[in-house]
Enzyme design. Sequence first.
Site, mmCIF file in Angstrom:
data_model
loop_
_atom_site.group_PDB
_atom_site.id
_atom_site.type_symbol
_atom_site.label_atom_id
_atom_site.label_comp_id
_atom_site.label_asym_id
_atom_site.label_seq_id
_atom_site.Cartn_x
_atom_site.Cartn_y
_atom_site.Cartn_z
ATOM 1 N N LYS A 22 -1.684 -3.712 7.295
ATOM 2 C CA LYS A 22 -2.246 -4.100 5.995
ATOM 3 C C LYS A 22 -1.188 -4.297 4.919
ATOM 4 O O LYS A 22 -1.483 -4.879 3.867
ATOM 5 C CB LYS A 22 -3.275 -3.067 5.547
ATOM 6 C CG LYS A 22 -4.519 -2.992 6.431
ATOM 7 C CD LYS A 22 -5.536 -2.006 5.873
ATOM 8 C CE LYS A 22 -6.830 -2.014 6.684
ATOM 9 N NZ LYS A 22 -6.735 -1.256 7.940
ATOM 10 N N SER B 108 -3.218 0.324 11.151
ATOM 11 C CA SER B 108 -3.442 -0.122 9.770
ATOM 12 C C SER B 108 -2.185 -0.364 8.947
ATOM 13 O O SER B 108 -2.296 -0.836 7.807
ATOM 14 C CB SER B 108 -4.331 0.890 9.028
ATOM 15 O OG SER B 108 -5.668 0.765 9.476
ATOM 16 N N SER C 278 -7.853 2.022 3.127
ATOM 17 C CA SER C 278 -7.560 1.343 4.399
ATOM 18 C C SER C 278 -8.815 0.666 4.947
ATOM 19 O O SER C 278 -9.114 0.718 6.150
ATOM 20 C CB SER C 278 -7.000 2.329 5.434
ATOM 21 O OG SER C 278 -6.381 1.645 6.511
#
Length: 495
Positions: free
Chosen positions: A66, A63, A121
């Site tokens: 991102k 993640s 997230s």
Amino acid sequence: MLLVMVIGLLAPATVEASDPLTNYLPGWPQMTDIEAQSAVLMDADNGAILYSLDRDVVRYPASITKILTCLLVIENTTMTDTIVMSQEALDVAISGNSNINPVLGEEFTIEQALYMLMLKSANDVAVQLGIKVGGSVAGFADMMNERAAALGCQNTHFTNPSGLPDDNHYTTAYDMALIMQECMKNETFRMITATKNYTVPPTNKTSESRTYDNHNRLIDSSGEFFYTYCTGGKTGYTDAAGRTLVCAATKDNMSLIGVTMLSSSRQDFVDMVSLFEYGFNNFKKTEKKENDGSLISYDLPAGAEASFTEEPGGVLATGETVVNLIYDTKIKMGEKVIPPVVTDAPDNTGTTGNTGGSEPVGEGIQKAKLNKGVIIAIILMILAIVAIVLTFRAMSIDQKRREELRRKAARRRREEERRREEERERRRRSRAAGRSGANGDYDADRRSANRYDGYEQRGGNRYDGYDQRGAYREDGYDRRRANRDDRRDRRGPRR
């Protein structure tokens, strides 16, 4: 220890920014061991690498992908724009993934979506934002790859805006540091990533508000991992990627970017703090005046003084001009240290990295394995040479030992022969002394006999004289008694 010494001897005289082994550089400040398999500590202002560990090894980002998604959305929308959750976005909102469980057709502003993207997230929100900006997930992935290449990322390829597992979705610790460096230049990004929690009000499909906490524990002042100098960051995790973390921190006049990849526990927060403390405590800003009078800052190990000489470094394929700054440094202990080469800002010409998705992650990982294989082969060769040297040395020592044993045995034989010779000589002299001493013994016996005879003779004379005198006395006594008896008889009896 021997291997570290060998690597230290092989370290280059000048330290380039691509050097992945900063802990092995002669005189360079030493970083404590960390659990992460890859790590980078970068100066956010000038891009200098202060610490690196397998920084160019290809890994799955999870993640932390991102942060680039967030930056591209900020640059291509306004905070009041909206997204409407589609079925494609809902399809990734499955158990085991991080998501907000939205309702089909639910509407959010870009601002709300970005906070859910960075704090929660949310993978489903990431997909919808990608569709909003890129027209499709694939279209947005192309935008991500183009931007990564423009930033100088050479080992990065993205296939989605969320970081969910994909063989063709990969990056490196160094490339993620470059991306985070660019993200932290954006004020909106800094504000979002530094937010501890955010509340989304009721929407067109839900009547309740939703509050989300930031997964980055370094900014949680009530938590055990709080770090007062942290200004933001993003966490990540998948089974394939392990734990990943990218953060920024500022103290005094220094701003740092830290990246850790392939960690297995919350130790990654501890590792990140260790990286930042290492940077703040061991390096200082140093300035150099350019020909046009402007000042450029560079990083130098604390306690060192430097004078600068500039060498032309050429132009990379990206159009990026490399300025090689050789520092003539003197550490307190007299050691010489040469800090990393610093590159100036790219002119955004040319492209690097993988932008079209043609190279799968397997090939990138294979390249990394090949590089690691070469390093392992070199290390094995060095170890083989060391083993041969030690073997010959052992043989030499063994030969010397055998020679010493032979010398000792020879000395023992000579000593034994000397003792036997002395014993033979002693016996010979003893026999000779025995023959010459026989007459002497006879004379001695004869003298002893004479002395004894004389003693006996003298003793006999004394004894005879004694007996004779005794006899004389006894005879005289007897005569005197007989005379008395005779006179008594002549007188007769008394009246």
